[in-house]
Enzyme design. Structure first.
Site, PDB file in Angstrom:
ATOM      1  N   GLU A 116       0.789  -1.382  -0.029  1.00 19.09           N
ATOM      2  CA  GLU A 116      -0.022   0.172   0.126  1.00 19.09           C
ATOM      3  C   GLU A 116       0.944   1.193   0.036  1.00 19.09           C
ATOM      4  O   GLU A 116       0.376   2.567   0.367  1.00 19.09           O
ATOM      5  CB  GLU A 116      -0.969  -0.209   1.266  1.00 19.09           C
ATOM      6  CG  GLU A 116      -1.829  -1.347   1.421  1.00 19.09           C
ATOM      7  CD  GLU A 116      -3.191  -1.136   0.202  1.00 19.09           C
ATOM      8  OE1 GLU A 116      -3.041  -0.103  -0.716  1.00 19.09           O
ATOM      9  OE2 GLU A 116      -3.761  -2.295   0.180  1.00 19.09           O
ATOM     10  N   HIS A 140      -2.705   1.657   8.631  1.00 20.58           N
ATOM     11  CA  HIS A 140      -3.806   0.823   7.911  1.00 20.58           C
ATOM     12  C   HIS A 140      -3.912  -0.565   8.722  1.00 20.58           C
ATOM     13  O   HIS A 140      -2.870  -1.120   8.779  1.00 20.58           O
ATOM     14  CB  HIS A 140      -3.414   0.665   6.577  1.00 20.58           C
ATOM     15  CG  HIS A 140      -4.275  -0.582   5.949  1.00 20.58           C
ATOM     16  ND1 HIS A 140      -5.555  -0.128   5.602  1.00 20.58           N
ATOM     17  CD2 HIS A 140      -3.985  -1.612   5.082  1.00 20.58           C
ATOM     18  CE1 HIS A 140      -6.154  -1.191   5.168  1.00 20.58           C
ATOM     19  NE2 HIS A 140      -5.173  -1.937   4.694  1.00 20.58           N
ATOM     20  N   HIS A 142      -6.806  -4.041  10.070  1.00 16.42           N
ATOM     21  CA  HIS A 142      -8.091  -4.438   9.552  1.00 16.42           C
ATOM     22  C   HIS A 142      -9.063  -4.701  10.593  1.00 16.42           C
ATOM     23  O   HIS A 142      -9.242  -6.139  11.168  1.00 16.42           O
ATOM     24  CB  HIS A 142      -7.676  -5.885   8.658  1.00 16.42           C
ATOM     25  CG  HIS A 142      -7.010  -5.594   7.378  1.00 16.42           C
ATOM     26  ND1 HIS A 142      -6.379  -6.871   6.932  1.00 16.42           N
ATOM     27  CD2 HIS A 142      -6.851  -4.665   6.690  1.00 16.42           C
ATOM     28  CE1 HIS A 142      -5.811  -6.359   5.772  1.00 16.42           C
ATOM     29  NE2 HIS A 142      -6.030  -5.026   5.903  1.00 16.42           N
ATOM     30  N   GLU A 170     -16.801  10.494  23.887  1.00 13.69           N
ATOM     31  CA  GLU A 170     -15.421  10.935  23.573  1.00 13.69           C
ATOM     32  C   GLU A 170     -15.132  10.997  22.131  1.00 13.69           C
ATOM     33  O   GLU A 170     -14.356  11.772  21.547  1.00 13.69           O
ATOM     34  CB  GLU A 170     -14.362   9.968  24.136  1.00 13.69           C
ATOM     35  CG  GLU A 170     -14.135   8.662  23.665  1.00 13.69           C
ATOM     36  CD  GLU A 170     -13.134   7.699  23.945  1.00 13.69           C
ATOM     37  OE1 GLU A 170     -13.070   6.596  23.953  1.00 13.69           O
ATOM     38  OE2 GLU A 170     -12.070   8.610  23.999  1.00 13.69           O
ATOM     39  N   HIS A 211     -12.603  -3.951   4.030  1.00  4.88           N
ATOM     40  CA  HIS A 211     -11.280  -3.931   3.913  1.00  4.88           C
ATOM     41  C   HIS A 211     -10.691  -3.683   5.250  1.00  4.88           C
ATOM     42  O   HIS A 211     -10.196  -4.337   6.131  1.00  4.88           O
ATOM     43  CB  HIS A 211     -10.790  -3.330   2.691  1.00  4.88           C
ATOM     44  CG  HIS A 211      -9.249  -3.553   2.718  1.00  4.88           C
ATOM     45  ND1 HIS A 211      -8.543  -3.903   1.368  1.00  4.88           N
ATOM     46  CD2 HIS A 211      -8.360  -3.571   3.333  1.00  4.88           C
ATOM     47  CE1 HIS A 211      -7.317  -3.559   1.570  1.00  4.88           C
ATOM     48  NE2 HIS A 211      -7.157  -3.818   2.976  1.00  4.88           N
TER      49      HIS A 211
HETATM   50  O1  2HA Z   1      -1.684  -7.016   3.083  1.00  4.36           O
HETATM   51  O2  2HA Z   1      -3.305  -4.935   4.381  1.00  4.36           O
HETATM   52  O3  2HA Z   1      -4.330  -3.863   2.026  1.00  4.36           O
HETATM   53  C1  2HA Z   1      -1.417  -5.840   3.526  1.00  4.36           C
HETATM   54  C2  2HA Z   1      -2.682  -5.293   3.536  1.00  4.36           C
HETATM   55  C3  2HA Z   1      -3.186  -4.636   2.152  1.00  4.36           C
HETATM   56 ZN    ZN Z   2      -5.352  -4.016   4.038  1.00  2.25          ZN
END
Ligand code: 2HA
Ligand code: ZN
Length: 275
Positions: A116, A140, A142, A170, A211
């Site tokens: 990414e 980033h 998940h 909050e 995602h």
């Molecule tokens: O695998 O999170 O978006 C890495 C990620 C891709």
């Molecule tokens: Zn990801």
């Protein structure tokens, strides 16, 4: 000093470990990048390797020319970073055109920066500009509850923002500018990077439907704390929606306006619509 004793590298590693322990980084899921301060580039200078070849970033980030970033590796697992940082993370340098990078430290058993990288660098470029250089971290992850909500809520900034704000008092104080949402797109490329970086002009949180989530912040604590707060609110919303379709009571638009006054935050009226 050992590289791994340097403060910003310790902070980076701690975040990867914290994120894994939250359950937000199955397998190689998620990625983290940090824009070094000039004094931090000095601190690691003696550890930087001889020059490796320049590689195309896959996006143009001219306002990041000459910057150094600490990044997680593509295909690497967050849970392994704390055990073997030099194999799983890297310091990269951006060239003068902002179109190429080269590895200057780390990924010692081979590999490339996060898949990414275009999204991370385009977000960094926008955030560097709109915060006057204050923001340095793009994260980033998940997290399950935020992702779950992208199946049942309309994919609209104003819906996600208002619903998340209502879940904990909050929230509007922690992310007063709200959250942005990107509909499903192929990850890893320039197009999703362009869409995400547009949202980052306005928000510090961008949710990728089905995602995960991107957060931006000044340091590791603030950025991790932001992801943590958003995911906690999402978890409460998942529980509420699982119990009942209707809320019997909630924080009202006027409650938010009162809160904004006392906490000295500006809450955009676009999120305080009548129900
Ligand atoms: O695998 O999170 O978006 C890495 C990620 C891709
Ligand atoms: Zn990801």
């Amino acid at each position: 000093m050992k590289v791994t004793d340097i403060e910003f590298i310790k902070g980076f590693i701690r975040l990867t470990d914290d994120g894994f322990k939250q359950g937000w980084h199955e397998r190689n899921g998620g990625n983290l990048t940090y824009r070094l301060k000039s004094e931090e580039v000095e601190q690691v200078k003696d550890h930087l390797t001889a020059y490796q070849p320049w590689v195309d970033i896959g996006a143009k980030v001219p306002r990041l020319a000459g910057e150094y970033f600490l990044v997680t590796g593509s295909g690497k697992f967050f849970r392994n970073v704390v055990l073997a940082p030099e194999e799983n993370i890297a310091i990269i340098e951006i060239d003068a055109s902002g179109e190429n990078y080269r590895i200057r430290w780390g990924l010692c058993s081979g590999g490339r920066p996060t898949s990414e990288l275009p999204s991370h660098l385009m977000n960094h470029e926008v955030k560097k500009e709109v915060t006057g250089g204050k923001h340095r971290v793009i994260y980033h992850c998940h997290p399950a509850n935020v992702i779950a909500l992208t199946f049942v809520l309309p994919l609209k900034d104003e819906i996600f923002t208002r619903e998340l704000w209502e879940m904990a008092t909050e929230c509007p104080v922690v992310f007063p500018e709200g959250v942005g949402v990107v509909g499903w797109m192929v990850p890893g490329g320039r197009s999703i990077a362009v869409e995400t970086s547009k949202l980052m002009k306005k928000y510090s949180v961008a949710i990728w439907a089905h995602h995960g989530m991107f957060c931006s912040g000044e340091d590791f604590d603030i950025t991790f704390g932001l992801a943590h707060t958003v995911e906690k609110a999402a978890e409460i919303l998942v529980k509420v929606l699982s119990m009942s379709k209707e809320k019997l009571q909630t924080i009202t638009a006027q409650n938010f306006r009162d809160l904004a006054k006392d906490f000295h935050v500006e809450l955009p009226e676009e999120f305080l619509y009548d129900r």
